[in-house]
Scaffold this active site. Structure first.
Site, mmCIF file in Angstrom:
data_model
loop_
_atom_site.group_PDB
_atom_site.id
_atom_site.type_symbol
_atom_site.label_atom_id
_atom_site.label_comp_id
_atom_site.label_asym_id
_atom_site.label_seq_id
_atom_site.Cartn_x
_atom_site.Cartn_y
_atom_site.Cartn_z
ATOM 1 N N ASP A 10 15.342 46.448 -29.538
ATOM 2 C CA ASP A 10 15.973 45.131 -29.438
ATOM 3 C C ASP A 10 14.871 44.148 -29.062
ATOM 4 O O ASP A 10 14.513 44.037 -27.887
ATOM 5 C CB ASP A 10 17.079 45.162 -28.385
ATOM 6 C CG ASP A 10 17.769 43.816 -28.227
ATOM 7 O OD1 ASP A 10 17.913 43.095 -29.233
ATOM 8 O OD2 ASP A 10 18.161 43.481 -27.093
ATOM 9 N N GLU A 70 18.190 45.699 -34.948
ATOM 10 C CA GLU A 70 19.223 44.771 -35.399
ATOM 11 C C GLU A 70 18.591 43.635 -36.170
ATOM 12 O O GLU A 70 17.547 43.104 -35.776
ATOM 13 C CB GLU A 70 19.965 44.224 -34.176
ATOM 14 C CG GLU A 70 21.106 43.301 -34.506
ATOM 15 C CD GLU A 70 21.833 42.820 -33.259
ATOM 16 O OE1 GLU A 70 21.965 41.598 -33.094
ATOM 17 O OE2 GLU A 70 22.246 43.683 -32.451
ATOM 18 N N HIS A 143 19.540 44.819 -22.957
ATOM 19 C CA HIS A 143 18.568 44.958 -24.052
ATOM 20 C C HIS A 143 18.325 46.433 -24.378
ATOM 21 O O HIS A 143 18.168 46.808 -25.540
ATOM 22 C CB HIS A 143 17.247 44.271 -23.701
ATOM 23 C CG HIS A 143 17.403 42.817 -23.417
ATOM 24 N ND1 HIS A 143 17.647 41.881 -24.402
ATOM 25 C CD2 HIS A 143 17.394 42.125 -22.249
ATOM 26 C CE1 HIS A 143 17.763 40.690 -23.869
ATOM 27 N NE2 HIS A 143 17.608 40.807 -22.549
#
Length: 165
Positions: A10, A70, A143
């Site tokens: 992340d 992501e 995170h």
């Protein structure tokens, strides 16, 4: 099926989360997770270099075979999107230098894969990551939980595929 090790990441300038899991098919287990933090008092380029160096150390320690992240989605905060994009670029370059294949997943793909709904909030994702990895508490900070969710999504999305190790 062979065991494979997946790292989820992340990216962010202040906090880059990582989560490493092992998988055999859809069976997953936690290896490690954490956050690479860079203080805002450091020069911008120094912060990016620190992310790179510390991520290389994580990759050397845990030796993942695949990576997941992501896709960036920012509807409102353009300045935040720029710094996250820079961190994402550093992470992508680092993975490429280590010859690690990177798979990108949309935010709603990750939420659906981990929770069964595309509209899950962060707390729900954390709770499901805890359940799926058989942890006693939700992984913190968020995170790291997001990074683990990306890794889990990759495993569930590719569990039926054969991999050459």
């Amino acid at each position: 099926m062979q065991k494979r090790r997946v790292i989820g990441i992340d990216p962010g300038l202040a906090h880059t989360g990582f989560g490493v899991i092992d998988a055999i098919g859809n069976n997953i287990r936690l290896v490690s997770y954490g956050v690479i933090e860079t203080p805002s008092t450091e020069e911008h380029g120094t912060r990016l270099l620190e992310i790179y160096n510390r991520l290389v150390a994580v990759l050397m320690e845990f030796k993942p075979e695949q990576a997941a992240m992501e896709e960036l989605y920012f509807a409102r905060n353009v300045s935040s999107a720029m710094t996250v994009s820079e961190a994402k670029g550093v992470v992508t370059m680092c993975l490429a230098q280590q010859a690690l294949p990177l798979n990108m997943y949309r935010p709603n793909q990750i939420k659906y894969s981990v929770t069964g709904t595309k509209t899950a909030d962060k707390k729900t994702v954390e709770q499901y990551v805890k359940i799926l990895l058989n942890l006693e508490t939700e992984p913190k900070p968020d995170h790291a939980a997001d990074a683990l969710a990306a890794a889990i999504t990759h495993v569930f999305s590719t569990a039926g595929m054969d991999y050459i190790v």
